[in-house]
Design an enzyme around this catalytic site. Structure first.
Site, PDB file in Angstrom:
ATOM      1  N   GLU A  34      -0.997 -43.689 -21.637  1.00  0.00           N
ATOM      2  CA  GLU A  34      -0.312 -44.822 -22.262  1.00  0.00           C
ATOM      3  C   GLU A  34       1.029 -44.382 -22.851  1.00  0.00           C
ATOM      4  O   GLU A  34       1.084 -43.433 -23.643  1.00  0.00           O
ATOM      5  CB  GLU A  34      -1.163 -45.404 -23.388  1.00  0.00           C
ATOM      6  CG  GLU A  34      -2.499 -45.962 -22.954  1.00  0.00           C
ATOM      7  CD  GLU A  34      -3.354 -46.333 -24.149  1.00  0.00           C
ATOM      8  OE1 GLU A  34      -2.785 -46.685 -25.213  1.00  0.00           O
ATOM      9  OE2 GLU A  34      -4.592 -46.260 -24.048  1.00  0.00           O
TER      10      GLU A  34
ATOM     11  N   SER B  71      -6.094 -48.740 -21.498  1.00  0.00           N
ATOM     12  CA  SER B  71      -7.501 -48.687 -21.104  1.00  0.00           C
ATOM     13  C   SER B  71      -7.890 -47.242 -20.877  1.00  0.00           C
ATOM     14  O   SER B  71      -7.504 -46.634 -19.871  1.00  0.00           O
ATOM     15  CB  SER B  71      -7.742 -49.506 -19.826  1.00  0.00           C
ATOM     16  OG  SER B  71      -9.046 -49.268 -19.323  1.00  0.00           O
ATOM     17  N   GLU B  72      -8.630 -46.675 -21.811  1.00  0.00           N
ATOM     18  CA  GLU B  72      -9.058 -45.282 -21.675  1.00  0.00           C
ATOM     19  C   GLU B  72      -9.962 -45.095 -20.463  1.00  0.00           C
ATOM     20  O   GLU B  72      -9.913 -44.048 -19.796  1.00  0.00           O
ATOM     21  CB  GLU B  72      -9.777 -44.825 -22.951  1.00  0.00           C
ATOM     22  CG  GLU B  72      -8.861 -44.574 -24.136  1.00  0.00           C
ATOM     23  CD  GLU B  72      -8.355 -45.861 -24.768  1.00  0.00           C
ATOM     24  OE1 GLU B  72      -7.330 -45.809 -25.475  1.00  0.00           O
ATOM     25  OE2 GLU B  72      -8.988 -46.936 -24.557  1.00  0.00           O
TER      26      GLU B  72
ATOM     27  N   PHE C  85      -5.188 -40.823 -29.051  1.00  0.00           N
ATOM     28  CA  PHE C  85      -5.915 -40.285 -30.199  1.00  0.00           C
ATOM     29  C   PHE C  85      -7.283 -39.820 -29.708  1.00  0.00           C
ATOM     30  O   PHE C  85      -7.948 -40.548 -28.968  1.00  0.00           O
ATOM     31  CB  PHE C  85      -6.123 -41.354 -31.279  1.00  0.00           C
ATOM     32  CG  PHE C  85      -4.889 -41.742 -32.036  1.00  0.00           C
ATOM     33  CD1 PHE C  85      -4.658 -41.242 -33.316  1.00  0.00           C
ATOM     34  CD2 PHE C  85      -3.970 -42.628 -31.498  1.00  0.00           C
ATOM     35  CE1 PHE C  85      -3.526 -41.615 -34.025  1.00  0.00           C
ATOM     36  CE2 PHE C  85      -2.842 -43.009 -32.201  1.00  0.00           C
ATOM     37  CZ  PHE C  85      -2.613 -42.500 -33.476  1.00  0.00           C
TER      38      PHE C  85
ATOM     39  N   ASP D 166      -9.975 -39.900 -31.141  1.00  0.00           N
ATOM     40  CA  ASP D 166     -10.976 -40.899 -31.534  1.00  0.00           C
ATOM     41  C   ASP D 166     -11.310 -41.829 -30.378  1.00  0.00           C
ATOM     42  O   ASP D 166     -12.435 -42.332 -30.275  1.00  0.00           O
ATOM     43  CB  ASP D 166     -10.447 -41.748 -32.693  1.00  0.00           C
ATOM     44  CG  ASP D 166      -9.784 -40.943 -33.790  1.00  0.00           C
ATOM     45  OD1 ASP D 166     -10.326 -40.894 -34.903  1.00  0.00           O
ATOM     46  OD2 ASP D 166      -8.704 -40.356 -33.527  1.00  0.00           O
TER      47      ASP D 166
ATOM     48  N   HIS E 128      -8.552 -43.134 -36.664  1.00  0.00           N
ATOM     49  CA  HIS E 128      -7.463 -42.454 -35.966  1.00  0.00           C
ATOM     50  C   HIS E 128      -7.243 -41.042 -36.515  1.00  0.00           C
ATOM     51  O   HIS E 128      -6.158 -40.478 -36.347  1.00  0.00           O
ATOM     52  CB  HIS E 128      -6.152 -43.244 -36.097  1.00  0.00           C
ATOM     53  CG  HIS E 128      -6.161 -44.555 -35.390  1.00  0.00           C
ATOM     54  ND1 HIS E 128      -6.871 -45.635 -35.834  1.00  0.00           N
ATOM     55  CD2 HIS E 128      -5.533 -44.953 -34.253  1.00  0.00           C
ATOM     56  CE1 HIS E 128      -6.679 -46.652 -35.016  1.00  0.00           C
ATOM     57  NE2 HIS E 128      -5.877 -46.266 -34.043  1.00  0.00           N
TER      58      HIS E 128
END
Length: 324
Positions: free
Chosen positions: A29, A59-60, A83, A85, A129
């Protein structure tokens, strides 16, 4: 030799490998024109073009699904999860697909891919985060896990990760992006699974990772002014884990302190302590001590976040009291 920030070192390590090998591609991203949210990919699009440096949807799952497919079909992708997370969003792909597919195909399909991410706290980003999740990663068979603490190690370990035939999770310490240090000129290639002794002393051994390494070094210097000399080991790689270097450093002093940003429950320090107790019990001269973040969501408030993360003062004080 020239000074380089930690974030600049990330871009240099990636560029080094993309120049060397046309099969290395990069996706994530805002990593192309924007240069990454943490500015760790500045200049890559200009040098390598949009075919090899690609922005993705938010979209991971898409990012890692595309990276996995690219690795299966002959490329060496580097994917960014902004991140760490956000691994929670795509953890199924990491754990059940990327980590296991080489084993489940009996080596017929390989996965030479790197997933990089900003990891840990210290920047007031709040509980969602700011997590240090290397303990999640090292618990999954089939993944390699590294966390560099210096700009030079960022470049060298990135090169080693890209060249490795297995999937590597590459954790960048968000709190260190602006730090600067000298980095040698030319190609730098390190080795996964190697710890490094960054300070030597005869009274105790401190094992630290990522952002905790400079804090451990500062605490060791503070203790030295009081006559306590500590060896500091930069663990660098959790999988593979350099048990030889760490165990030998412990045996030389008989006292071990681990300093980790992970929450206390099931952190990497617990694994290291168990290895020491199992393999070098007779060398123990005192309790094995873990210095960690409490098992709580990391606060956003500055004073509370500082209190939660292991600080130089807490590291030094814990060691001081334990050795008394």
């Amino acid at each position: 030799m020239a000074p380089l920030t930690y974030r600049e070192a990330v871009a240099r390590g990636i560029a080094q490998e993309m120049r060397r090998d046309d099969s290395v591609v990069f996706l994530g991203e805002d990593v192309a024109a924007a240069g990454g949210v943490f500015k760790t990919t500045v200049g890559l699009l200009d040098e390598f073009g949009p075919d090899r440096v690609r922005d993705t949807p938010i979209s991971e799952q898409a990012i890692l699904g595309a990276a996995m497919g690219a690795a299966m079909t002959g490329l060496r992708p580097i994917a960014e999860i902004m991140f760490s997370d956000f691994y929670a969003v795509c953890w199924d792909i990491v754990v059940n697909e990327i980590a296991k597919s080489r084993y489940m195909t009996n080596g017929q399909v390989t996965f030479p891919l790197v997933v990089k991410s900003g990891n840990g706290g210290g920047l007031r980003f709040g509980a969602q985060h700011s997590q240090a999740i290397e303990n999640w990663a090292m618990a999954v068979p089939g993944l390699k896990v590294v966390a560099p603490a210096t700009p030079a190690d960022v470049v060298g370990l990135m090169a080693a990760a890209v060249r490795d035939p297995d999937p590597v999770l590459f954790f960048e310490a968000k709190g260190m992006y602006a730090t600067k240090a000298e980095v040698p000129d030319g190609e730098i290639v390190d080795e996964l699974g190697t710890a490094r002794i960054v300070r030597e002393g005869g009274d105790c051994t401190i094992a630290a990772l990522g952002m905790m390494v400079p804090r451990a070094l500062t605490a060791a210097e503070e203790l030295a002014r009081e006559g306590v000399e500590a060896t500091v080991v930069d663990v660098r790689s959790l999988v593979p884990l350099d048990t030889t270097t760490i165990l030998d450093a412990f045996s030389a002093t008989g006292r071990l302190f681990t300093v980790e940003e992970n929450p206390r429950l099931c952190g990497w320090g617990a694994e290291l302590v168990s290895i020491v107790a199992e393999e070098r019990f007779n060398d123990l001269d005192g309790p094995l001590v873990r210095i960690t973040t409490p098992h709580v969501p990391l606060p956003a408030a500055g004073a509370l976040e500082d209190a939660a993360l292991p600080s130089v003062a807490r590291i030094a004080d814990t060691i001081r009291r334990s050795l008394d």
